[in-house]
Design an enzyme around this catalytic site. Structure first.
Site, PDB file in Angstrom:
ATOM      1  CG  ASP A  56     -33.983 -58.767  72.867  1.00 19.38           C
ATOM      2  OD1 ASP A  56     -33.628 -59.585  72.132  1.00 19.38           O
ATOM      3  OD2 ASP A  56     -33.082 -57.911  72.873  1.00 19.38           O
ATOM      4  CE  LYS A  60     -27.629 -61.511  74.315  1.00 14.74           C
ATOM      5  NZ  LYS A  60     -28.133 -60.191  74.530  1.00 14.74           N
ATOM      6  CG  MET A  95     -27.898 -55.631  82.799  1.00 14.70           C
ATOM      7  SD  MET A  95     -27.024 -55.938  81.301  1.00 14.70           S
ATOM      8  CE  MET A  95     -26.453 -54.447  80.672  1.00 14.70           C
TER       9      MET A  95
HETATM   10  N1  SAH Z   1     -31.239 -51.471  75.877  1.00 18.67           N
HETATM   11  C1  SAH Z   1     -31.971 -51.505  77.031  1.00 18.67           C
HETATM   12  C2  SAH Z   1     -30.771 -51.898  78.353  1.00 18.67           C
HETATM   13  C3  SAH Z   1     -30.540 -53.458  78.004  1.00 18.67           C
HETATM   14  S1  SAH Z   1     -29.869 -54.030  79.420  1.00 18.67           S
HETATM   15  C4  SAH Z   1     -32.150 -49.918  77.523  1.00 18.67           C
HETATM   16  O1  SAH Z   1     -31.911 -48.757  76.628  1.00 18.67           O
HETATM   17  O2  SAH Z   1     -32.971 -49.897  78.510  1.00 18.67           O
HETATM   18  C5  SAH Z   1     -30.964 -54.701  80.368  1.00 18.67           C
HETATM   19  C6  SAH Z   1     -31.107 -54.175  81.649  1.00 18.67           C
HETATM   20  O3  SAH Z   1     -31.857 -52.716  81.356  1.00 18.67           O
HETATM   21  C7  SAH Z   1     -31.884 -54.590  82.755  1.00 18.67           C
HETATM   22  O4  SAH Z   1     -30.971 -55.560  83.325  1.00 18.67           O
HETATM   23  C8  SAH Z   1     -32.225 -53.424  83.488  1.00 18.67           C
HETATM   24  O5  SAH Z   1     -31.030 -52.916  84.388  1.00 18.67           O
HETATM   25  C9  SAH Z   1     -32.582 -52.513  82.486  1.00 18.67           C
HETATM   26  N2  SAH Z   1     -33.941 -52.509  82.329  1.00 18.67           N
HETATM   27  C10 SAH Z   1     -34.421 -52.574  81.142  1.00 18.67           C
HETATM   28  N3  SAH Z   1     -35.917 -52.453  81.246  1.00 18.67           N
HETATM   29  C11 SAH Z   1     -36.135 -51.954  82.337  1.00 18.67           C
HETATM   30  C12 SAH Z   1     -37.344 -51.890  83.179  1.00 18.67           C
HETATM   31  N4  SAH Z   1     -38.366 -51.778  82.625  1.00 18.67           N
HETATM   32  N5  SAH Z   1     -37.198 -51.677  84.534  1.00 18.67           N
HETATM   33  C13 SAH Z   1     -36.018 -51.530  85.131  1.00 18.67           C
HETATM   34  N6  SAH Z   1     -34.901 -51.741  84.715  1.00 18.67           N
HETATM   35  C14 SAH Z   1     -34.809 -52.103  83.200  1.00 18.67           C
END
Ligand code: SAH
Length: 277
Positions: free
Chosen positions: A50, A71, A186
């Site tokens: 991803d 996406k 998000m």
């Molecule tokens: N599965 C992922 C979340 C996916 S949804 C998890 O467990 O972290 C994607 C959202 O995750 C982003 O819009 C943001 O809100 C958050 N996110 C993922 N990586 C991030 C990062 N390095 N810093 C800040 N927010 C992050």
């Protein structure tokens, strides 16, 4: 490829041809990969990854063919179907498939849906949890998601649902009343609406809040704000996703726990004055 994983005294799982391992890559810092993730990266024939998975992490799989499945705007649902179909196709070709997702695959990552389809198609699946951004990302900003004397519960919510809007199925009043620490994934797009709902349900606009952008990566930035000022402060800062928003008294602990600032000899940044909005 034989299992070349170098750690002694452990029977590391072997990836079978035709199987898919659904794996979390953590929030960004490659050091936050699990050993199971590393073991998978070393064996995969194909890595389907991803947008939030960094090149540094993919570099651990030099033998693998890399396929980007991030996406783009437009039709997320159709694209999700395409991704799952592709995983089934690769597995049926007898490949060892590593499906690598940011954070944890079962936290707002549609990993559950992918696993359901794969299992439904009779494909062998292994799930490898990862460090989720809402815990690990906040830790890198010096914010513990629980702290014995401050908060004993934490709620993880998504700022938008499958339609792209603020989730209407969420009981925002209930969250406002019952959640000590609220961690929002998000959330940037609808931060104004979310903050307004929480305040309308009784949360103080002065409550400390933080926005952690690109957490655990070299581009990490933290915005210290309040629930009431969050939307305006984000707009003024020009900060862009990915970001984790968090609201709660526990955010204040960052004042003393900003270990990244301390490591380079900076005093932790004091929180902005709690003026009412
Ligand atoms: N599965 C992922 C979340 C996916 S949804 C998890 O467990 O972290 C994607 C959202 O995750 C982003 O819009 C943001 O809100 C958050 N996110 C993922 N990586 C991030 C990062 N390095 N810093 C800040 N927010 C992050």
């Amino acid at each position: 490829m034989s299992n070349m994983f170098p750690l002694p005294n452990a029977q590391w799982p072997v990836m079978n041809p035709g199987s898919v391992w659904l794996c979390g890559a953590g929030p960004g810092d490659p050091g936050l990969l699990t050993l199971h993730a590393l073991n998978a990266l070393r064996q995969a024939d194909v890595v389907v990854y991803d947008a939030l998975v960094s090149q540094e992490i993919l570099d651990w799989a030099p033998q693998a063919h890399l396929e980007y499945a991030g996406k783009r705007g437009g039709k997320p649902s159709a694209l999700q179907d395409d991704i799952t179909r592709r995983l089934v196709e690769l597995a049926r070709q007898g490949k060892r498939v590593l499906r690598l997702k940011g954070g944890d695959p079962f936290v707002f990552g549609r990993g559950g849906e992918e696993a359901q389809t794969l299992i439904g198609a009779g494909i062998q699946v292994r799930i490898i949890p990862g460090i989720t951004a809402g815990i690990g990302g906040l830790a890198y900003a010096g914010i513990p998601v629980t702290h014995r004397t401050v908060n004993q519960s934490v709620t993880f919510v998504t700022g938008h649902d499958a339609t792209g809007d603020t989730p209407t199925s969420l009981d925002w009043d209930g969250i406002a009343k019952g959640s000590q620490m609220i961690v929002i994934y998000m959330g940037i797009k609808h931060v104004g609406q979310i903050a307004a709902r929480l305040i309308a349900a009784g949360r103080s606009p002065d409550e400390p809040a933080a926005v952690v952008v690109s957490a655990t990566t070299p581009k990490q930035q933290v915005l210290d704000t309040t629930l009431g000022r969050m939307e305006a402060d984000i707009a003024a800062s020009g900060l862009e996703p990915p970001a984790i928003l968090c609201i709660g008294e526990g955010v204040r602990l960052r004042d003393g726990l900003d270990w990244q600032a301390l490591a380079v000899g900076l005093a932790p940044v004091p929180r902005p004055a709690m003026a009412a909005c």
